[in-house]
Write a protein that holds these residues in place. Sequence first.
Motif, PDB file in Angstrom:
ATOM      1  N   ALA A 194       0.841  -1.209   0.000  1.00 41.05           N
ATOM      2  CA  ALA A 194       0.000   0.000   0.000  1.00 41.05           C
ATOM      3  C   ALA A 194       0.870   1.251   0.000  1.00 41.05           C
ATOM      4  CB  ALA A 194      -0.938  -0.010   1.198  1.00 41.05           C
ATOM      5  N   LEU A 195       2.012   1.203   0.716  1.00 40.65           N
ATOM      6  CA  LEU A 195       2.888   2.374   0.773  1.00 40.65           C
ATOM      7  C   LEU A 195       3.704   2.516  -0.510  1.00 40.65           C
ATOM      8  CD1 LEU A 195       3.969   1.895   4.473  1.00 40.65           C
ATOM      9  CD2 LEU A 195       2.800   3.925   3.601  1.00 40.65           C
ATOM     10  N   LEU A 196       4.267   1.393  -0.987  1.00 38.71           N
ATOM     11  CA  LEU A 196       5.153   1.486  -2.159  1.00 38.71           C
ATOM     12  C   LEU A 196       4.386   1.707  -3.463  1.00 38.71           C
ATOM     13  CD1 LEU A 196       7.852  -1.269  -1.396  1.00 38.71           C
ATOM     14  CD2 LEU A 196       8.171   1.215  -1.388  1.00 38.71           C
ATOM     15  N   SER A 197       3.125   1.255  -3.518  1.00 42.57           N
ATOM     16  CA  SER A 197       2.384   1.389  -4.785  1.00 42.57           C
ATOM     17  C   SER A 197       2.037   2.848  -5.100  1.00 42.57           C
ATOM     18  CB  SER A 197       1.116   0.519  -4.761  1.00 42.57           C
ATOM     19  OG  SER A 197       0.303   0.882  -3.676  1.00 42.57           O
ATOM     20  N   LYS A 198       2.272   3.752  -4.132  1.00 42.52           N
ATOM     21  CA  LYS A 198       2.060   5.181  -4.424  1.00 42.52           C
ATOM     22  C   LYS A 198       3.058   5.654  -5.491  1.00 42.52           C
ATOM     23  CE  LYS A 198       0.909   6.938   0.164  1.00 42.52           C
ATOM     24  NZ  LYS A 198       1.475   7.883   1.105  1.00 42.52           N
TER      25      LYS A 198
ATOM     26  N   ARG B 142      -7.998  -1.988  -0.698  1.00 40.18           N
ATOM     27  CA  ARG B 142      -8.587  -0.868  -1.447  1.00 40.18           C
ATOM     28  C   ARG B 142      -7.495   0.131  -1.842  1.00 40.18           C
ATOM     29  NH1 ARG B 142     -10.284   4.070  -0.668  1.00 40.18           N
ATOM     30  NH2 ARG B 142      -9.820   4.083   1.565  1.00 40.18           N
ATOM     31  N   ALA B 143      -6.597   0.446  -0.888  1.00 38.09           N
ATOM     32  CA  ALA B 143      -5.531   1.422  -1.172  1.00 38.09           C
ATOM     33  C   ALA B 143      -4.603   0.903  -2.273  1.00 38.09           C
ATOM     34  CB  ALA B 143      -4.731   1.701   0.105  1.00 38.09           C
ATOM     35  N   ILE B 144      -4.261  -0.386  -2.213  1.00 38.88           N
ATOM     36  CA  ILE B 144      -3.344  -0.957  -3.218  1.00 38.88           C
ATOM     37  C   ILE B 144      -3.999  -0.883  -4.607  1.00 38.88           C
ATOM     38  CG2 ILE B 144      -2.230  -3.120  -3.984  1.00 38.88           C
ATOM     39  CD1 ILE B 144      -2.092  -3.813  -0.887  1.00 38.88           C
ATOM     40  N   LYS B 145      -5.266  -1.275  -4.664  1.00 39.07           N
ATOM     41  CA  LYS B 145      -5.964  -1.260  -5.968  1.00 39.07           C
ATOM     42  C   LYS B 145      -6.120   0.157  -6.499  1.00 39.07           C
ATOM     43  CE  LYS B 145      -8.024  -5.774  -5.764  1.00 39.07           C
ATOM     44  NZ  LYS B 145      -9.194  -6.603  -5.484  1.00 39.07           N
ATOM     45  N   ASN B 146      -6.374   1.111  -5.599  1.00 39.66           N
ATOM     46  CA  ASN B 146      -6.465   2.526  -6.011  1.00 39.66           C
ATOM     47  C   ASN B 146      -5.188   3.009  -6.662  1.00 39.66           C
ATOM     48  OD1 ASN B 146      -8.938   3.421  -5.405  1.00 39.66           O
ATOM     49  ND2 ASN B 146      -8.397   4.355  -3.427  1.00 39.66           N
ATOM     50  N   ASN B 147      -4.052   2.455  -6.191  1.00 36.89           N
ATOM     51  CA  ASN B 147      -2.740   2.847  -6.745  1.00 36.89           C
ATOM     52  C   ASN B 147      -2.330   1.947  -7.914  1.00 36.89           C
ATOM     53  OD1 ASN B 147      -2.576   4.687  -4.667  1.00 36.89           O
ATOM     54  ND2 ASN B 147      -1.289   3.414  -3.368  1.00 36.89           N
ATOM     55  N   ASN B 148      -3.287   1.164  -8.415  1.00 37.87           N
ATOM     56  CA  ASN B 148      -3.026   0.236  -9.534  1.00 37.87           C
ATOM     57  C   ASN B 148      -2.053  -0.890  -9.198  1.00 37.87           C
ATOM     58  OD1 ASN B 148      -4.772   1.592 -11.317  1.00 37.87           O
ATOM     59  ND2 ASN B 148      -3.173   3.139 -11.652  1.00 37.87           N
ATOM     60  N   GLY B 149      -1.926  -1.197  -7.904  1.00 37.43           N
ATOM     61  CA  GLY B 149      -1.134  -2.373  -7.519  1.00 37.43           C
ATOM     62  C   GLY B 149      -1.900  -3.637  -7.898  1.00 37.43           C
ATOM     63  N   ILE B 150      -1.148  -4.729  -8.117  1.00 35.80           N
ATOM     64  CA  ILE B 150      -1.792  -5.981  -8.549  1.00 35.80           C
ATOM     65  C   ILE B 150      -1.677  -7.011  -7.422  1.00 35.80           C
ATOM     66  CG2 ILE B 150      -1.646  -7.887 -10.236  1.00 35.80           C
ATOM     67  CD1 ILE B 150      -0.520  -5.774 -12.203  1.00 35.80           C
ATOM     68  N   ILE B 151      -2.788  -7.684  -7.110  1.00 35.19           N
ATOM     69  CA  ILE B 151      -2.771  -8.740  -6.083  1.00 35.19           C
ATOM     70  C   ILE B 151      -3.145 -10.049  -6.751  1.00 35.19           C
ATOM     71  CG2 ILE B 151      -3.783  -9.541  -3.912  1.00 35.19           C
ATOM     72  CD1 ILE B 151      -4.445  -6.613  -3.253  1.00 35.19           C
ATOM     73  N   LYS B 152      -2.224 -11.027  -6.691  1.00 36.49           N
ATOM     74  CA  LYS B 152      -2.527 -12.332  -7.287  1.00 36.49           C
ATOM     75  C   LYS B 152      -2.676 -13.348  -6.173  1.00 36.49           C
ATOM     76  CE  LYS B 152      -0.031 -11.456 -11.567  1.00 36.49           C
ATOM     77  NZ  LYS B 152       0.898 -11.943 -12.561  1.00 36.49           N
ATOM     78  N   VAL B 153      -3.882 -13.916  -6.013  1.00 41.06           N
ATOM     79  CA  VAL B 153      -4.081 -14.956  -4.991  1.00 41.06           C
ATOM     80  C   VAL B 153      -3.972 -16.331  -5.643  1.00 41.06           C
ATOM     81  CG1 VAL B 153      -5.416 -13.559  -3.362  1.00 41.06           C
ATOM     82  CG2 VAL B 153      -6.591 -14.768  -5.199  1.00 41.06           C
ATOM     83  N   GLU B 154      -3.912 -17.356  -4.809  1.00 41.53           N
ATOM     84  CA  GLU B 154      -3.686 -18.735  -5.267  1.00 41.53           C
ATOM     85  C   GLU B 154      -2.469 -18.775  -6.194  1.00 41.53           C
ATOM     86  OE1 GLU B 154      -7.313 -21.375  -5.493  1.00 41.53           O
ATOM     87  OE2 GLU B 154      -8.178 -19.435  -6.011  1.00 41.53           O
ATOM     88  N   CYS B 155      -1.436 -18.100  -5.774  1.00 45.49           N
ATOM     89  CA  CYS B 155      -0.236 -17.974  -6.595  1.00 45.49           C
ATOM     90  C   CYS B 155       0.981 -18.224  -5.694  1.00 45.49           C
ATOM     91  CB  CYS B 155      -0.239 -16.563  -7.187  1.00 45.49           C
ATOM     92  SG  CYS B 155       0.946 -16.360  -8.484  1.00 45.49           S
TER      93      CYS B 155
END
Length: 398
Positions: free
Chosen positions: A17-21, A191-204
Amino acid sequence: MRIGIVGGGLGGLLTAALLSKNHDVVIFEKLPFVGGRFTNIEYKGFQLTTGALHMIPHGNDGYLARLLRECGCNVKIINSNPDGLFRVNGKDYAYKDLFNLVGLKDKLKALKMAANLKIGNVDKSMSFGEFLESVDLALKVGNAFTGWALSLTAYETPMEEIIEIAKNYHKFGGPGIPIGGCKGVIDELVRAIKNNNGIIKVECEVKSIEIEDDKAYVIGEELNEEFDVVVSNLSPKLTEKISNVKIIKGKEPRPSKGIKICVATKEGLIKHNGVLFTPECERINGLNQVTNVDKSLAPEGYHLVMTHQTQLTNNVKKEIDLGLEDIERLFNGKDYEILHIQSYRDEWPVNHASNGTDLDNIVNDKLYLVGDGAKGKGGIEVEGIAMGVMKVVEYINS
Ligand code: FAD
């Protein structure tokens, strides 16, 4: 920079959340959900958890709360008031009452101890247990505190850590409960990560981390991604096992183990929203009643009580039985139902590194550690994780 984050626990998500800014961030989580040991599991309408007791050790003013605000997360944390009481002979007392519960000689000893701790005038090489042992009640209360907060006995807790914890306590105060429990925090981080266009991959699941001179690679089945740097939210031991880097150079971090028992009660057991430390119990170190803050953590008409005990022996069944006997005595005839008993050890412990055995966050310029194997000094649980995350984020951004 392109940054790969291995593991979507609190440590990984907070870092992301911090770095995706300012950077492109991808998180890889092996489970179908994020949050690791800090999220909710719904059971019979109760919001139980994968680990934590729905508490943030320094509440709305601590390191985690500050970082959450910095990420733009909207988490409401209700500070506990009182932050903690302890129960002796069926009555609940504030910490300061301890001095009046002991004889004059012990009172003088306890006052001297408290004054020395406040100014840091103590032998740092001793354990907290050794520091307290001349006053029996102080040792029992101290043991309940370390058992609850660190999943260690007072004798296992280095005095050096207690001095730093005391400093943080005087600076930030005691615990708080986030509205929505642990998941209230995790949902906002996502929510914050997605707002910054960060990508979260689950089951990975990440099978290997390869660090080379100019690049870093995150590899799994059907996964091979190149990054400028990698942040591992796995334990130092597991990170070392799956990477090509030597991480543990000195002593191995020692995990802390514990048992949590979740109890449903209509009547409730305590009236306040802090911790009740239970120094007279055989095993249980303390409990909280989180529904005193957020009723939505239990079905209407019910309270959720969570007890915690450090695991003293390897006989988990015996430890649980002793915990259940404590609960029977604590409820003292009141109606209650045991909802869930969870034991935390091995790959899913209370802490991958117990306080005082944490590793540094910076492995090299390409690989960083976050999470409860790399907490900051004197950082209780998620506050320690937040301290480690702060260090990594500052280093990468500098
Ligand atoms: P984790 O939450 O374990 O996250 C690591 C993530 O990495 C996991 O999601 C895991 O699935 C994933 N992963 C593992 N291997 C791989 C792989 N190969 N590839 C991809 N992903 C992988 N702390 C508090 O502050 N307050 C409390 O009230 C509190 N109470 C507690 C009570 C108990 C009983 C326990 C067990 C813990 C408690 N804690 C509490 C501690 C707190 O829950 C943990 O310290 C914290 O959640 C750990 O977060 P983390 O990010 O370090 O690790």
